[in-house]
Motif scaffolding. Structure first.
Motif: not given
Length: 153
Positions: A32-34, A126-127, A132-133
């Motif tokens: 939920g915070v990504c 990616v995970a 960072r991205i």
């Protein structure tokens, strides 16, 4: 009726009642915070006007009730939960694309043709770098009024 068979009957009745309360539509569990995960949820929502999929954060109550601790603590995995099976990482992505249908069904099949270890390698890269991205939010995504019925706590 013996005490043992009565106890088994109570357990069977409790399990049946629990199964009847389970959602019947697949649930996409996401971090939920990504920022990237929230982008993915928006992507799926906009391509699923029939409401085939529901959504819930991995940090929420629904995840606590339906998913093993490992899935809730390891927030790097997207999970597609169905009443019969759960799918993780790229298997979840493929199943979601198949559920969306149309051209997305074809993209799901193309992704499925890539061997799972190779698919999951890309997923892990990616995970590991997603905060960072794509950034990290202070709180879980809040659904709009129109979306609210598709989100579980």
């Amino acid at each position: 009726m013996s005490v043992v068979s009565a106890d088994l009957s109570l357990k069977a009745a409790a399990e049946l009642a629990r199964l009847e309360r389970l959602p019947q539509r697949p649930i996409v569990f996401f971090d939920g915070v990504c920022g990237f995960c929230n982008f993915w949820v928006d992507f799926v929502l906009s391509r699923d006007p029939d409401g085939k999929l529901m959504f819930a954060p991995l940090q929420g109550v629904t995840a606590e009730q339906l998913l093993p601790t490992e899935d809730r603590e390891q927030l790097h995995s997207l999970v597609l939960w169905t009443p019969r099976l759960s799918y993780r990482r790229t298997c979840a992505v493929v199943r979601i694309l198949w559920t969306l249908g149309g051209v997305w069904w074809l993209f799901g099949w193309l992704l499925w043709m890539i061997p799972r270890p190779l698919r999951n390698l890309g997923y892990y890269v990616v995970a590991r770098n997603r905060y960072r991205i794509f950034g990290k939010k202070d709180a879980c995504r809040m659904p709009t009024a129109a979306e609210r019925s598709r989100f579980l706590p």
